[in-house]
Enzyme design. Sequence first.
Site, mmCIF file in Angstrom:
data_model
loop_
_atom_site.group_PDB
_atom_site.id
_atom_site.type_symbol
_atom_site.label_atom_id
_atom_site.label_comp_id
_atom_site.label_asym_id
_atom_site.label_seq_id
_atom_site.Cartn_x
_atom_site.Cartn_y
_atom_site.Cartn_z
ATOM 1 N N LYS A 82 2.031 -3.436 6.453
ATOM 2 C CA LYS A 82 2.313 -3.600 5.017
ATOM 3 C C LYS A 82 3.826 -3.511 4.763
ATOM 4 C CE LYS A 82 -1.640 -4.577 3.455
ATOM 5 N NZ LYS A 82 -1.880 -5.832 2.720
ATOM 6 N N SER A 130 0.831 -1.209 0.000
ATOM 7 C CA SER A 130 0.000 0.000 0.000
ATOM 8 C C SER A 130 0.859 1.250 0.000
ATOM 9 C CB SER A 130 -0.855 -0.011 1.267
ATOM 10 O OG SER A 130 -1.487 1.236 1.468
ATOM 11 N N TYR A 150 -1.574 -0.066 10.355
ATOM 12 C CA TYR A 150 -1.885 -0.683 9.060
ATOM 13 C C TYR A 150 -0.688 -0.552 8.106
ATOM 14 C CZ TYR A 150 -3.522 -1.131 4.320
ATOM 15 O OH TYR A 150 -3.612 -1.500 3.000
HETATM 16 C C1 WQD Z 1 -8.892 10.355 0.370
HETATM 17 C C2 WQD Z 1 -8.914 11.847 0.697
HETATM 18 C C3 WQD Z 1 -9.525 12.356 2.961
HETATM 19 C C4 WQD Z 1 -13.726 11.150 2.705
HETATM 20 C C5 WQD Z 1 -6.515 5.324 2.629
HETATM 21 C C6 WQD Z 1 -5.354 4.593 3.206
HETATM 22 C C7 WQD Z 1 -4.591 3.922 2.125
HETATM 23 C C8 WQD Z 1 -5.498 3.026 1.330
HETATM 24 C C9 WQD Z 1 -6.611 3.815 0.766
HETATM 25 C C10 WQD Z 1 -5.964 0.766 2.163
HETATM 26 C C11 WQD Z 1 -8.312 12.194 2.065
HETATM 27 C C12 WQD Z 1 -10.524 12.902 1.991
HETATM 28 C C13 WQD Z 1 -12.395 11.388 2.456
HETATM 29 C C14 WQD Z 1 -14.619 12.269 2.849
HETATM 30 C C15 WQD Z 1 -12.769 13.748 2.470
HETATM 31 N N1 WQD Z 1 -6.067 2.024 2.187
HETATM 32 N N2 WQD Z 1 -11.933 12.671 2.334
HETATM 33 N N3 WQD Z 1 -14.095 13.518 2.706
HETATM 34 O O1 WQD Z 1 -6.794 8.230 3.345
HETATM 35 O O2 WQD Z 1 -5.909 8.711 1.023
HETATM 36 O O3 WQD Z 1 -6.007 6.395 1.843
HETATM 37 O O4 WQD Z 1 -7.302 4.459 1.821
HETATM 38 O O5 WQD Z 1 -5.333 0.004 1.596
HETATM 39 O O6 WQD Z 1 -3.597 3.197 2.678
HETATM 40 O O7 WQD Z 1 -4.540 5.491 3.914
HETATM 41 O O8 WQD Z 1 -8.095 7.495 1.273
HETATM 42 O O9 WQD Z 1 -10.378 7.617 0.416
HETATM 43 O O10 WQD Z 1 -10.015 7.728 2.920
HETATM 44 O O11 WQD Z 1 -9.354 9.665 1.507
HETATM 45 O O12 WQD Z 1 -12.357 14.912 2.383
HETATM 46 O O13 WQD Z 1 -15.827 12.126 3.075
HETATM 47 O O14 WQD Z 1 -10.295 12.230 0.789
HETATM 48 O O15 WQD Z 1 -9.315 13.267 4.011
HETATM 49 O O16 WQD Z 1 -7.636 13.400 1.932
HETATM 50 P P1 WQD Z 1 -6.643 7.823 1.956
HETATM 51 P P2 WQD Z 1 -9.538 8.067 1.555
#
Ligand code: WQD
Length: 326
Positions: A145, A117, A141
Amino acid sequence: MTWLITGGAGYIGAHVVRAMTGAGERTVVYDDLSTGDAGRVPREVPLVVGSVLDGGRLARAIAAHQVTGVVHLAAKKQVGESVGRPLHYYHENVEGLRVLLEAVTAAPVTAFVFSSSAAVYGMPDVDVVTEETPCRPLSPYGETKLAGEWLVRAAGRAAGLATASLRYFNVAGAATPALADTGVSNLVPMVFHRLTEGTAPRVFGDDYPTADGTCVRDYIHVVDLAEAHVTVARALRSTPGLDLTLNVGRGEGVSVREMIDRINAVTGYDHPPTIAPRRPGDPARVVASADRIATELGWRAAHDVQDMITSAWEGWVRLHPAAARA
Ligand code: WQD
C-alpha cells in the site's frame, strides 16, 4: 465524467459504486470476481470482468466507456496471508497498480483515487496518527500500500493526473444487508461468528498499555468511507494536479473489549469474551487524526460504532438466518 471503479464488486468497492452513482456520477466496475460478487453491482452499472494485471483489457474498458477518472480498490487485503505470500501481494497490488497506471496515463484520464490503508503506519507510537506520522509498515500488505502511494504520486506528477491516496482505518458496517462484508477476517464478523456458533468471542491480548488493556482502533462506517470517495473524486475533478494523502477515520479510539460489549448488546447474545494470546504484530493503538480531510475537503463521518454494528449484524443475519435471536 465516467469513473472506473476497480474492485467495485467487493465489499468496500460496492459501497463506493453506490455512493458515486447516488451522487449522480457515471460509473463502470472493473473486477476479476476473485473475491467480488457480480450480484453487488447494480444492474444499470456496466461490469467488466478482468484483472488489473491485464493491460489490454483495461485499455479497452477505459476507451469503450470513455473513462476519465479511476477509483482503484482491486487488491489483496489479508495482512496475515501477505506475510506467507509476499510475492503474490507485490504482484497483485504493486504490479497490478503499475499496469493500471500504464493504461490510465495513456488515456485521457485526469483523476485517480487510490485505496490505501492505515497499515502503512505500522506500529505508530503516537496517540493520534496524522498523515505526517512516519510510515513503517509491518507486513508485506502494508508495504504494497505504501509503495502504491509512491507509484500513484510519481505517475500522477509525470502525467498531470490529480491523485489521492486514502488511508482507510478499520472499516465496518453496511449500507444494506445485501452489501455487508461476507469475509470473516476482521473483529466485528469474527465476533459474530463466535457468538452464533455458541463460543465465546476472543480478545487477542488484554495486557496492552491501554485503558482496559485491549487494543484500540478507529472504526469507520463503510457508508462514510464511500462518501469520502465521492468528496475526494469531486475535489480531484475540480482541481487539476491536486495530490492528496488523507486519513479516513473518525478520530475516536474504541477498544476491543468495548466493541465486544457493544456487539453483545446489539445482537442479544450475552457471551463474555475469553482472553486469548496477543496476535503477533498487533499495535496497541491506531487512531486517526481526521483533521486534514475535514479541513481541506469538509468531509466528516456521520455514523457511529452503534450504526456500524447494527448494520453489519443485519447483513450477518441475512447470510446466517439461524443467528437471529428473538
Ligand atoms: C482489530 C482488533 C485484533 C478479532 C487490519 C489490517 C488493516 C485493515 C483492517 C485491510 C485487533 C482484535 C480481532 C478477534 C480480537 N486491513 N481482535 N479478537 O488488525 O486492526 O486491521 O484490518 O485493509 O490494514 O491491519 O483489524 O479487525 O483484524 O482487528 O481481539 O476475534 O481486534 O487483535 O486488535 P486490524 P482487525
